[in-house]
Design a protein around this motif. Sequence first.
Motif, mmCIF file in Angstrom:
data_model
loop_
_atom_site.group_PDB
_atom_site.id
_atom_site.type_symbol
_atom_site.label_atom_id
_atom_site.label_comp_id
_atom_site.label_asym_id
_atom_site.label_seq_id
_atom_site.Cartn_x
_atom_site.Cartn_y
_atom_site.Cartn_z
ATOM 1 N N ASN A 15 0.796 -1.231 0.000
ATOM 2 C CA ASN A 15 0.000 0.000 0.000
ATOM 3 C C ASN A 15 0.833 1.290 0.000
ATOM 4 O OD1 ASN A 15 -2.057 1.875 0.421
ATOM 5 N ND2 ASN A 15 -2.169 1.452 2.601
ATOM 6 N N SER A 17 1.157 3.638 2.598
ATOM 7 C CA SER A 17 0.630 4.854 3.260
ATOM 8 C C SER A 17 1.700 5.515 4.128
ATOM 9 C CB SER A 17 -0.636 4.550 4.073
ATOM 10 O OG SER A 17 -0.345 3.769 5.201
ATOM 11 N N ASN A 18 2.624 4.752 4.679
ATOM 12 C CA ASN A 18 3.735 5.374 5.422
ATOM 13 C C ASN A 18 4.663 6.121 4.470
ATOM 14 O OD1 ASN A 18 3.754 4.731 8.461
ATOM 15 N ND2 ASN A 18 3.145 2.791 7.528
ATOM 16 N N ALA A 92 9.061 0.410 4.716
ATOM 17 C CA ALA A 92 7.682 0.848 4.958
ATOM 18 C C ALA A 92 6.735 -0.214 4.404
ATOM 19 C CB ALA A 92 7.441 2.209 4.317
ATOM 20 N N GLY A 93 6.575 -1.269 5.188
ATOM 21 C CA GLY A 93 5.745 -2.375 4.726
ATOM 22 C C GLY A 93 6.486 -3.216 3.697
ATOM 23 N N HIS A 114 7.160 -0.903 13.123
ATOM 24 C CA HIS A 114 6.472 -2.129 13.509
ATOM 25 C C HIS A 114 5.173 -1.741 14.223
ATOM 26 C CE1 HIS A 114 6.030 -6.302 14.636
ATOM 27 N NE2 HIS A 114 5.714 -5.896 15.862
ATOM 28 N N GLN A 127 -0.779 -6.524 15.274
ATOM 29 C CA GLN A 127 -2.027 -5.933 15.796
ATOM 30 C C GLN A 127 -2.932 -7.042 16.317
ATOM 31 O OE1 GLN A 127 -0.916 -5.669 12.579
ATOM 32 N NE2 GLN A 127 -1.067 -3.566 11.834
ATOM 33 N N HIS A 176 -2.350 2.636 12.473
ATOM 34 C CA HIS A 176 -1.836 3.169 11.201
ATOM 35 C C HIS A 176 -1.707 4.690 11.252
ATOM 36 C CE1 HIS A 176 -1.737 0.671 7.290
ATOM 37 N NE2 HIS A 176 -0.681 1.430 7.346
ATOM 38 N N GLU A 179 1.259 5.488 13.183
ATOM 39 C CA GLU A 179 2.471 5.126 12.427
ATOM 40 C C GLU A 179 2.923 6.292 11.564
ATOM 41 O OE1 GLU A 179 2.332 1.543 10.089
ATOM 42 O OE2 GLU A 179 1.248 0.472 11.649
HETATM 43 C C1 GRF Z 1 2.357 -1.024 8.551
HETATM 44 O O1 GRF Z 1 1.378 -1.524 9.393
HETATM 45 C C2 GRF Z 1 3.719 -1.168 9.156
HETATM 46 O O2 GRF Z 1 3.706 -1.076 10.544
HETATM 47 C C3 GRF Z 1 4.122 -2.549 8.732
HETATM 48 O O3 GRF Z 1 3.609 -2.672 7.428
HETATM 49 C C4 GRF Z 1 2.474 -1.825 7.273
HETATM 50 C C5 GRF Z 1 2.689 -0.968 6.065
HETATM 51 O O4 GRF Z 1 1.585 -0.156 5.776
HETATM 52 N N1 GRF Z 1 5.557 -2.703 8.825
HETATM 53 P P1 GRF Z 1 1.639 0.865 4.565
HETATM 54 O O5 GRF Z 1 2.020 0.057 3.326
HETATM 55 O O6 GRF Z 1 2.668 1.909 4.856
HETATM 56 O O7 GRF Z 1 0.265 1.416 4.454
#
Ligand code: GRF
Length: 206
Positions: A15, A17-18, A92-93, A114, A127, A176, A179
Amino acid sequence: METSPLKLAVLVSGNGSNFQAIVDAIEAGRIINASIVCLISNKVDAFAIERAKKHNISSIVLDHKGYPNRQAYDAALVELLRQHEIDLVILAGFMRLLSPTMIDAFPNAIMNIHPALLPAFPGLDAQQQAFDYGARYTGCTVHFVDKGTDTGPIILQSVVPILGSDTVESLTQRIHGEEHRTYVEAVRLFCAGRLKVEGRKVLISE
Ligand code: GRF
């Protein structure tokens, strides 16, 4: 004194999003002295690639299926990151464990986020683990990556309460949100030269 921006690479599998939160923070001037040089994905269909396009950030797909083992993949990754003269690698994921080949190439210069308060609930489905355990609080942790799984020196943590009305989905969504805020702050501190690792401790200077 003017310093040239630090070069960041963000590694993703999905995804993103981070990744988006960090892009937005740089564009808004909340993170200064940094530029995202490339997005690297091990999955060709990662939505993060679409996000990168919108912001004119070059994306590279490095598919792990083309490599015989983890070490060979990581050697290719190191070469790519070196070619781009990357100062900070941001996971990031990115759904792959890193081998010593990667860790040794970027000591205290690989960050991960994490979705739990480490050292509680490391590994996958953090989670769900916290929810099933009946913990009252969980959250997220940004840490430098070392050779263990989710064991590196902790940079920042944010706490998220687990409510009686929560489902894993609602909890995951609130984590999220935290994060994004926490990862941006950790990257901001790194780029401002304010993080120093001493043993297990990350010192944050004023
Ligand atoms: C997040 O929940 C992060 O903690 C984990 O992977 C996920 C990535 O989310 N390491 P996104 O792709 O950034 O939305």
